[in-house]
Design a protein around this motif. Structure first.
Motif, PDB file in Angstrom:
ATOM      1  N   MET A  45      -2.025   6.341 -12.941  1.00 11.25           N
ATOM      2  CA  MET A  45      -1.897   4.886 -12.839  1.00 11.25           C
ATOM      3  C   MET A  45      -3.156   4.283 -12.216  1.00 11.25           C
ATOM      4  SD  MET A  45       0.726   2.565 -10.586  1.00 11.25           S
ATOM      5  CE  MET A  45      -0.063   2.990  -9.053  1.00 11.25           C
ATOM      6  N   LEU A  46      -3.644   4.894 -11.172  1.00 12.36           N
ATOM      7  CA  LEU A  46      -4.824   4.391 -10.486  1.00 12.36           C
ATOM      8  C   LEU A  46      -6.035   4.395 -11.408  1.00 12.36           C
ATOM      9  CD1 LEU A  46      -5.822   3.857  -7.356  1.00 12.36           C
ATOM     10  CD2 LEU A  46      -6.972   5.981  -7.851  1.00 12.36           C
ATOM     11  N   ALA A  66      -7.920   0.999 -12.483  1.00  8.70           N
ATOM     12  CA  ALA A  66      -9.335   0.900 -12.110  1.00  8.70           C
ATOM     13  C   ALA A  66     -10.202   0.712 -13.344  1.00  8.70           C
ATOM     14  CB  ALA A  66      -9.759   2.141 -11.337  1.00  8.70           C
ATOM     15  N   GLY A  67      -9.888   1.408 -14.416  1.00 13.77           N
ATOM     16  CA  GLY A  67     -10.633   1.240 -15.659  1.00 13.77           C
ATOM     17  C   GLY A  67     -10.472  -0.153 -16.237  1.00 13.77           C
ATOM     18  N   LEU A  68      -9.290  -0.702 -16.111  1.00 14.26           N
ATOM     19  CA  LEU A  68      -9.012  -2.046 -16.608  1.00 14.26           C
ATOM     20  C   LEU A  68      -9.863  -3.082 -15.886  1.00 14.26           C
ATOM     21  CD1 LEU A  68      -6.991  -3.800 -18.361  1.00 14.26           C
ATOM     22  CD2 LEU A  68      -5.678  -3.980 -16.262  1.00 14.26           C
ATOM     23  N   PHE A  69      -9.942  -2.990 -14.567  1.00 16.78           N
ATOM     24  CA  PHE A  69     -10.705  -3.970 -13.797  1.00 16.78           C
ATOM     25  C   PHE A  69     -12.208  -3.705 -13.817  1.00 16.78           C
ATOM     26  CE2 PHE A  69      -6.553  -4.727 -11.815  1.00 16.78           C
ATOM     27  CZ  PHE A  69      -6.493  -6.098 -12.001  1.00 16.78           C
ATOM     28  N   VAL A 113       0.841  -1.203   0.000  1.00 20.42           N
ATOM     29  CA  VAL A 113       0.000   0.000   0.000  1.00 20.42           C
ATOM     30  C   VAL A 113       0.877   1.256   0.000  1.00 20.42           C
ATOM     31  CG1 VAL A 113      -1.659   1.341   1.356  1.00 20.42           C
ATOM     32  CG2 VAL A 113      -2.033  -1.084   0.979  1.00 20.42           C
ATOM     33  N   GLY A 114       1.953   1.223   0.763  1.00 17.24           N
ATOM     34  CA  GLY A 114       2.870   2.358   0.772  1.00 17.24           C
ATOM     35  C   GLY A 114       3.486   2.607  -0.586  1.00 17.24           C
ATOM     36  N   TYR A 115       3.915   1.539  -1.256  1.00 20.63           N
ATOM     37  CA  TYR A 115       4.511   1.691  -2.576  1.00 20.63           C
ATOM     38  C   TYR A 115       3.468   2.117  -3.610  1.00 20.63           C
ATOM     39  CZ  TYR A 115       7.543   0.785  -6.554  1.00 20.63           C
ATOM     40  OH  TYR A 115       8.281   0.915  -7.693  1.00 20.63           O
ATOM     41  N   ALA A 116       2.260   1.576  -3.528  1.00 19.31           N
ATOM     42  CA  ALA A 116       1.198   1.985  -4.443  1.00 19.31           C
ATOM     43  C   ALA A 116       0.846   3.456  -4.235  1.00 19.31           C
ATOM     44  CB  ALA A 116      -0.044   1.111  -4.249  1.00 19.31           C
ATOM     45  N   PHE A 117       0.802   3.889  -2.983  1.00 19.77           N
ATOM     46  CA  PHE A 117       0.538   5.305  -2.699  1.00 19.77           C
ATOM     47  C   PHE A 117       1.648   6.185  -3.262  1.00 19.77           C
ATOM     48  CE2 PHE A 117       0.821   9.070   0.017  1.00 19.77           C
ATOM     49  CZ  PHE A 117      -0.461   9.581  -0.169  1.00 19.77           C
ATOM     50  N   PHE A 118       2.901   5.738  -3.107  1.00 18.43           N
ATOM     51  CA  PHE A 118       4.039   6.480  -3.636  1.00 18.43           C
ATOM     52  C   PHE A 118       3.948   6.596  -5.158  1.00 18.43           C
ATOM     53  CE2 PHE A 118       8.328   6.155  -5.495  1.00 18.43           C
ATOM     54  CZ  PHE A 118       8.833   7.378  -5.090  1.00 18.43           C
ATOM     55  N   LEU A 119       3.685   5.494  -5.838  1.00 17.95           N
ATOM     56  CA  LEU A 119       3.568   5.529  -7.296  1.00 17.95           C
ATOM     57  C   LEU A 119       2.391   6.376  -7.750  1.00 17.95           C
ATOM     58  CD1 LEU A 119       4.253   1.803  -8.263  1.00 17.95           C
ATOM     59  CD2 LEU A 119       5.775   3.769  -8.572  1.00 17.95           C
ATOM     60  N   GLU A 172     -12.749   4.612  -6.783  1.00 24.76           N
ATOM     61  CA  GLU A 172     -11.524   4.007  -7.316  1.00 24.76           C
ATOM     62  C   GLU A 172     -10.396   3.911  -6.296  1.00 24.76           C
ATOM     63  OE1 GLU A 172     -10.622   6.536 -10.578  1.00 24.76           O
ATOM     64  OE2 GLU A 172     -12.059   5.570 -11.904  1.00 24.76           O
ATOM     65  N   THR A 173     -10.086   4.992  -5.620  1.00 19.22           N
ATOM     66  CA  THR A 173      -8.892   5.033  -4.780  1.00 19.22           C
ATOM     67  C   THR A 173      -8.930   4.048  -3.619  1.00 19.22           C
ATOM     68  OG1 THR A 173      -8.600   7.340  -5.401  1.00 19.22           O
ATOM     69  CG2 THR A 173      -7.370   6.565  -3.499  1.00 19.22           C
ATOM     70  N   PRO A 174      -9.951   4.056  -2.760  1.00 20.90           N
ATOM     71  CA  PRO A 174      -9.933   3.094  -1.654  1.00 20.90           C
ATOM     72  C   PRO A 174      -9.998   1.651  -2.131  1.00 20.90           C
ATOM     73  CG  PRO A 174     -11.677   4.712  -1.322  1.00 20.90           C
ATOM     74  CD  PRO A 174     -11.089   4.945  -2.668  1.00 20.90           C
ATOM     75  N   THR A 175     -10.741   1.384  -3.177  1.00 18.18           N
ATOM     76  CA  THR A 175     -10.863   0.032  -3.701  1.00 18.18           C
ATOM     77  C   THR A 175      -9.511  -0.478  -4.183  1.00 18.18           C
ATOM     78  OG1 THR A 175     -13.122   0.496  -4.382  1.00 18.18           O
ATOM     79  CG2 THR A 175     -12.078  -1.416  -5.364  1.00 18.18           C
ATOM     80  N   PHE A 176      -8.779   0.355  -4.886  1.00 21.82           N
ATOM     81  CA  PHE A 176      -7.468  -0.014  -5.391  1.00 21.82           C
ATOM     82  C   PHE A 176      -6.519  -0.368  -4.258  1.00 21.82           C
ATOM     83  CE2 PHE A 176      -3.164   1.421  -6.520  1.00 21.82           C
ATOM     84  CZ  PHE A 176      -2.888   0.527  -7.542  1.00 21.82           C
ATOM     85  N   PHE A 177      -6.474   0.460  -3.231  1.00 22.50           N
ATOM     86  CA  PHE A 177      -5.564   0.209  -2.117  1.00 22.50           C
ATOM     87  C   PHE A 177      -6.000  -1.004  -1.294  1.00 22.50           C
ATOM     88  CE2 PHE A 177      -4.535   4.812  -2.729  1.00 22.50           C
ATOM     89  CZ  PHE A 177      -3.241   4.596  -3.175  1.00 22.50           C
ATOM     90  N   ILE A 178      -7.283  -1.225  -1.152  1.00 19.72           N
ATOM     91  CA  ILE A 178      -7.774  -2.394  -0.413  1.00 19.72           C
ATOM     92  C   ILE A 178      -7.436  -3.685  -1.157  1.00 19.72           C
ATOM     93  CG2 ILE A 178      -9.879  -3.612   0.299  1.00 19.72           C
ATOM     94  CD1 ILE A 178     -11.019  -0.813   1.020  1.00 19.72           C
ATOM     95  N   ILE A 179      -7.643  -3.703  -2.467  1.00 21.23           N
ATOM     96  CA  ILE A 179      -7.321  -4.893  -3.251  1.00 21.23           C
ATOM     97  C   ILE A 179      -5.826  -5.164  -3.218  1.00 21.23           C
ATOM     98  CG2 ILE A 179      -7.270  -5.833  -5.606  1.00 21.23           C
ATOM     99  CD1 ILE A 179     -10.019  -4.486  -6.015  1.00 21.23           C
TER     100      ILE A 179
END
Length: 118
Positions: free
Chosen positions: A67-68, A72-75, A53-59, A87-94
């Protein structure tokens, strides 16, 4: 202590190796240092959730959320109920769920492997 070891070793290894390197690292630390099965699972799952999650937040913050939006559009095209979720919370939770389950179950397997050899 396991949490910190898994976090640091996995962060360094993932810089040079593929994402799944977390499984053998967690297995080895779980077999080597864990005192209980629950402790092995929680330490590895927590370390990997924090790292990913830290690395995803950094990217995500480095590219202003582009990127997010693309991921999110892809899934959301193939999984219809994801269109209704933010989009944002779902991405980090997954991201946290995937990383924590791989690492946690690997550490648990490592702990039980050590118990098997005793």
């Amino acid at each position: 202590m396991n949490y910190i070891i898994i976090l640091i070793v996995s962060a360094i290894a993932q810089y040079f190796l593929p994402w799944w390197v977390i499984a053998p690292i967690s297995f080895a630390i779980g077999a080597w240092k864990s005192k209980t099965a629950f402790g092995a699972y929680i330490a590895a799952a927590g370390a990997m959730a924090t790292l990913w999650v830290g690395y995803a937040f950094f990217l995500n913050s480095n590219n202003e959320g582009i990127m997010l939006q693309k991921i999110a559009g892809l899934f959301s095209e193939s999984i219809k109920f994801l269109k209704n979720l933010p989009e944002t919370p779902t991405f980090f939770i997954i991201t946290a769920i995937i990383g924590s389950q791989v690492a946690g179950l690997s550490a648990l397997a490592g702990y039980h492997f050590r118990q098997l050899l005793k």
